[in-house]
Design an enzyme around this catalytic site. Structure first.
Site, PDB file in Angstrom:
ATOM      1  N   LYS A 171       1.023  -1.354   0.050  1.00  0.00           N
ATOM      2  CA  LYS A 171       0.010  -0.013  -0.104  1.00  0.00           C
ATOM      3  C   LYS A 171       0.848   1.209  -0.052  1.00  0.00           C
ATOM      4  O   LYS A 171       1.665   1.391   0.768  1.00  0.00           O
ATOM      5  CB  LYS A 171      -0.938   0.024   1.319  1.00  0.00           C
ATOM      6  CG  LYS A 171      -1.890   1.163   1.178  1.00  0.00           C
ATOM      7  CD  LYS A 171      -2.667   1.313   2.419  1.00  0.00           C
ATOM      8  CE  LYS A 171      -1.918   2.456   3.184  1.00  0.00           C
ATOM      9  NZ  LYS A 171      -2.204   3.930   2.471  1.00  0.00           N
ATOM     10  N   GLU A 246      10.223   1.552  10.220  1.00  0.00           N
ATOM     11  CA  GLU A 246      11.060   2.874  10.106  1.00  0.00           C
ATOM     12  C   GLU A 246      10.224   4.099  10.295  1.00  0.00           C
ATOM     13  O   GLU A 246       9.383   4.301   9.542  1.00  0.00           O
ATOM     14  CB  GLU A 246      11.478   2.882   8.343  1.00  0.00           C
ATOM     15  CG  GLU A 246      12.354   1.688   8.209  1.00  0.00           C
ATOM     16  CD  GLU A 246      13.495   1.331   9.141  1.00  0.00           C
ATOM     17  OE1 GLU A 246      14.182   2.556   9.774  1.00  0.00           O
ATOM     18  OE2 GLU A 246      13.884   0.148   9.252  1.00  0.00           O
ATOM     19  N   CYS A 280      13.161  11.544   6.264  1.00  0.00           N
ATOM     20  CA  CYS A 280      13.321  11.251   7.587  1.00  0.00           C
ATOM     21  C   CYS A 280      14.952  11.324   8.076  1.00  0.00           C
ATOM     22  O   CYS A 280      15.045  11.402   9.086  1.00  0.00           O
ATOM     23  CB  CYS A 280      12.895   9.807   7.832  1.00  0.00           C
ATOM     24  SG  CYS A 280      13.671   8.551   6.739  1.00  0.00           S
ATOM     25  N   GLU A 381       9.470  15.885  15.783  1.00  0.00           N
ATOM     26  CA  GLU A 381       9.765  16.069  14.293  1.00  0.00           C
ATOM     27  C   GLU A 381       8.844  16.835  13.454  1.00  0.00           C
ATOM     28  O   GLU A 381       7.682  16.957  13.718  1.00  0.00           O
ATOM     29  CB  GLU A 381       9.412  14.715  13.815  1.00  0.00           C
ATOM     30  CG  GLU A 381       9.751  14.504  12.257  1.00  0.00           C
ATOM     31  CD  GLU A 381       9.897  12.945  11.676  1.00  0.00           C
ATOM     32  OE1 GLU A 381      10.526  12.638  10.977  1.00  0.00           O
ATOM     33  OE2 GLU A 381       8.720  12.357  11.802  1.00  0.00           O
TER      34      GLU A 381
HETATM   35  O1  TXE Z   1       1.877   9.554   8.175  1.00  0.00           O
HETATM   36  P1  TXE Z   1       1.524   7.872   8.221  1.00  0.00           P
HETATM   37  P2  TXE Z   1       1.508  10.920   8.108  1.00  0.00           P
HETATM   38  C1  TXE Z   1       6.343  11.567  10.036  1.00  0.00           C
HETATM   39  C2  TXE Z   1       6.168  13.283   9.850  1.00  0.00           C
HETATM   40  C3  TXE Z   1       4.852  13.173   9.545  1.00  0.00           C
HETATM   41  C4  TXE Z   1       4.266  12.337  10.388  1.00  0.00           C
HETATM   42  C5  TXE Z   1       2.782  11.967  10.303  1.00  0.00           C
HETATM   43  O2  TXE Z   1       6.679  13.802  10.993  1.00  0.00           O
HETATM   44  O3  TXE Z   1       4.410  14.685   9.908  1.00  0.00           O
HETATM   45  O4  TXE Z   1       5.014  11.290  10.337  1.00  0.00           O
HETATM   46  O5  TXE Z   1       2.660  11.868   8.866  1.00  0.00           O
HETATM   47  C6  TXE Z   1      -0.162   4.291   6.497  1.00  0.00           C
HETATM   48  N1  TXE Z   1      -2.349   0.874   9.672  1.00  0.00           N
HETATM   49  N2  TXE Z   1       6.736  10.800   8.720  1.00  0.00           N
HETATM   50  O6  TXE Z   1       0.549  10.860   9.388  1.00  0.00           O
HETATM   51  O7  TXE Z   1       0.138   8.041   8.542  1.00  0.00           O
HETATM   52  C7  TXE Z   1      -0.500   5.575   5.680  1.00  0.00           C
HETATM   53  O8  TXE Z   1      -1.606   5.309   4.583  1.00  0.00           O
HETATM   54  C8  TXE Z   1      -1.741   1.141   8.547  1.00  0.00           C
HETATM   55  C9  TXE Z   1       8.044  10.219   8.888  1.00  0.00           C
HETATM   56  O9  TXE Z   1       1.059  11.145   6.900  1.00  0.00           O
HETATM   57  O10 TXE Z   1       2.171   7.328   9.194  1.00  0.00           O
HETATM   58  C10 TXE Z   1       0.657   5.614   4.861  1.00  0.00           C
HETATM   59  O11 TXE Z   1       0.704   4.640   3.583  1.00  0.00           O
HETATM   60  N3  TXE Z   1      -1.197   1.895   7.844  1.00  0.00           N
HETATM   61  C11 TXE Z   1       8.255   9.157   7.564  1.00  0.00           C
HETATM   62  C12 TXE Z   1       2.028   5.261   5.685  1.00  0.00           C
HETATM   63  O12 TXE Z   1       0.827   4.624   7.071  1.00  0.00           O
HETATM   64  C13 TXE Z   1      -1.314   3.070   8.206  1.00  0.00           C
HETATM   65  C14 TXE Z   1       7.466   9.638   6.580  1.00  0.00           C
HETATM   66  C15 TXE Z   1       2.587   6.232   6.281  1.00  0.00           C
HETATM   67  O13 TXE Z   1       1.720   7.410   6.933  1.00  0.00           O
HETATM   68  C16 TXE Z   1      -2.320   3.477   9.183  1.00  0.00           C
HETATM   69  C17 TXE Z   1       6.232  10.021   6.564  1.00  0.00           C
HETATM   70  C18 TXE Z   1      -2.647   2.365  10.054  1.00  0.00           C
HETATM   71  N4  TXE Z   1      -3.519   2.325  11.062  1.00  0.00           N
HETATM   72  C19 TXE Z   1       5.968  10.837   7.572  1.00  0.00           C
HETATM   73  N5  TXE Z   1      -2.437   4.946   9.425  1.00  0.00           N
HETATM   74  C20 TXE Z   1       9.370   8.725   7.491  1.00  0.00           C
HETATM   75  N6  TXE Z   1       9.941   7.997   8.522  1.00  0.00           N
HETATM   76  O14 TXE Z   1      10.290   8.653   6.537  1.00  0.00           O
HETATM   77  C21 TXE Z   1      -1.577   5.420   8.228  1.00  0.00           C
HETATM   78  N7  TXE Z   1      -1.225   4.262   7.676  1.00  0.00           N
END
Ligand code: TXE
Length: 478
Positions: A171, A246, A280, A381
């Site tokens: 996904k 990660e 990140c 962050e």
């Molecule tokens: O990411 P999400 P968000 C950090 C950054 C950002 C914060 C929130 O600080 O502001 O995270 O970002 C899926 N079960 N990073 O909320 O939700 C979602 O659909 C399973 C750091 O936009 O974590 C997407 O495919 N999956 C980071 C993926 O998780 C779920 C990069 C990541 O989105 C889910 C991005 C659930 N319950 C944001 N809920 C890095 N480490 O590089 C959401 N998703």
């Protein structure tokens, strides 16, 4: 672009027919739709992956190598289209998207080779017995990726999962599904074996959650926010799924008094603002030795002001648009918080609307000083084009400030002193330490974070081991 799922070798809409609006970050306008899939689509993808499981696991390594290389070749051949789609969908500059497409193809190529080279151990017990380890594919695995480096991180997970002989339900982020759609189309075009890779689009709490809760999906590789990672761990932990997480970072970029300052400055501008700071690994806290503080501060402020924020499609744009409206608002709210906490904004700090991109989500590269090391701005962050500056007096203080965060993904340090470099590297509580460089990646190395930045490592054999189940076989010799 109308994004579709790729399930059992076919491109298809969500079974319920619903879609989510897809916004172009540079204009703030809806320019397409993404399937608003749910559990039913995840089940369909799982059944396809389950049906393909045995034949893919038994496919000779040479064949897996051929298929993964075929994907890499197809991405390379269509690089410009992929890059244009990525830039438009994510908001990143087109030149950067081009580089990321090169790396995405490389991910498939790298793990194609891993499929050929992967081996396991044997342990001889004097003349009593011999043990060998069978590393078998797990079966059906789940890959969930974020919106900052869409195809780059999607392929970074899918490639080792497939190379290790698993079938995959994957996904992409609902904010950036365009290149995953193109990857699905590519699979159709090259006749990639049906069911081996399945891509389901939609919202995290629906599609991602259904994947994590699915009894048949035995491992989850996730990159995303720490809060989501925690939630996934809480769901998958009691099911005893294998997890690779990660998560976020609050990375220090440390410049010592004996550093090659020109080199440090040149790289630090990227460390701070590449991809709008939405990586990140970006160094969001710039720690500068007090004897060089004014010099480095003035130069970094100058350079930040010179970076052109603009239309992602233009060659001279250095900083593009922020990925989504909620994220844009989050980053701006942190700039306000920094001011409330007593920070002085030395560069940027404002939203802006470049010519031709009225309505888009752009934020100036922002440099802030004067904040205590343990305030929220310096420990949470932000994930945008925002850095803070902090002076330090000696190695001990640099280390204490650097480690004073719940995150532990990557640290960068600049010094010409060899023993200091090694001492610091050993004591920094981070999964990755870059010395006199940043984002220099060898795909064989373990990649991941300590503390709240995650669990497990990706890259090279680490990824191949994650995606396999080791079995010890013991044979008595008498
Ligand atoms: O990411 P999400 P968000 C950090 C950054 C950002 C914060 C929130 O600080 O502001 O995270 O970002 C899926 N079960 N990073 O909320 O939700 C979602 O659909 C399973 C750091 O936009 O974590 C997407 O495919 N999956 C980071 C993926 O998780 C779920 C990069 C990541 O989105 C889910 C991005 C659930 N319950 C944001 N809920 C890095 N480490 O590089 C959401 N998703």
């Amino acid at each position: 672009m109308q994004v579709l799922n790729y399930i059992n070798g076919k491109m298809q809409a969500a079974l319920n027919g619903n879609t989510i609006d897809n916004y172009e970050p540079a204009t703030g306008h809806v320019y397409g739709g993404v399937p608003d899939s749910d559990e039913a689509d995840v089940n369909l993808a799982f059944e396809a992956a389950k049906a393909a499981k045995i034949s893919w696991a038994n496919t000779p390594a040479e064949e897996k190598f051929k298929w993964l290389n075929a994907l890499a070749d197809a991405i390379d051949a269509d690089r410009e289209n992929f890059a244009i789609a990525e830039s438009r969908d994510q908001g990143k500059p087109l030149w950067l998207a081009r580089n990321e497409m090169i790396r995405s193809a490389q991910n498939f190529r790298f793990f194609a080779t891993a499929a050929m080279q992967f081996a396991s151990e044997s342990h001889a017990m004097e003349n009593k017995a011999i043990n060998y380890t069978l590393r078998q594919p797990i079966g059906v695995v789940g890959c969930i990726s974020p919106w900052n480096l869409p195809l780059y991180l999607f392929s970074w997970k899918i490639a080792p999962a497939l190379a290790a002989g698993n079938t995959v339900v994957a996904k992409p982020s609902e904010f950036t599904s365009a290149t995953a759609h193109l990857l699905g189309e590519t699979c159709v075009k090259i006749g990639f074996p049906a069911g081996v890779l399945n891509i389901v689009n939609g919202l995290g709490p629906k599609v991602g959650q259904a994947m994590v809760e699915h009894k048949g999906i035995k491992a989850i590789s996730f990159t995303g926010g720490t809060a989501t990672g925690k939630h996934i761990a809480a769901t998958a932990g009691p099911m005893f799924k294998k997890l690779s997480l990660e998560l976020g970072g609050k990375n220090p970029n440390i410049i010592f008094e004996d550093a090659d300052i020109e080199k440090a400055l040149k790289t630090s501008i990227n460390t701070s603002f590449l991809n709008q700071g939405e990586i990140c690994l970006c160094g969001s806290r710039l720690l500068i030795h007090e004897s060089k503080y004014e010099l480095v501060r003035d130069r970094i402020v100058d350079e930040a002001k010179k970076l052109k924020v603009g239309n992602p499609q233009l060659d001279d744009t250095r900083v593009g648009a922020i990925v989504s409206k909620p994220h844009y608002e989050k980053v701006l709210s942190y700039i306000e918080l920094a001011k409330q906490e007593g920070g002085a904004v030395l560069a940027g700090g404002r939203a802006l609307q470049p010519e031709g991109c009225e309505g888009g989500w752009f934020i100036e590269p922002t440099v802030i000083e004067g904040l205590p090391f343990d305030c929220r701005t310096n420990t949470e962050e932000i994930f945008g084009p925002v850095i803070t500056l902090m002076p330090f007096k000696d190695e001990e203080e640099a280390l204490a400030i650097a480690n004073a965060t719940e995150y532990g993904l990557a640290a960068t340090l600049w010094t010409e002193n060899l023993t200091r470099a090694h001492r610091m590297a050993a004591n920094l509580e981070f999964g990755i330490v870059w010395i006199n460089c940043w984002l220099l990646r060898d795909l064989r190395t373990p990649f991941g974070g300590a503390k709240s930045s995650g669990v497990g490592r990706e890259g090279g054999w680490e990824a191949m081991r994650f995606f396999t189940e080791p079995k010890n076989v013991c044979i008595a010799l008498s």
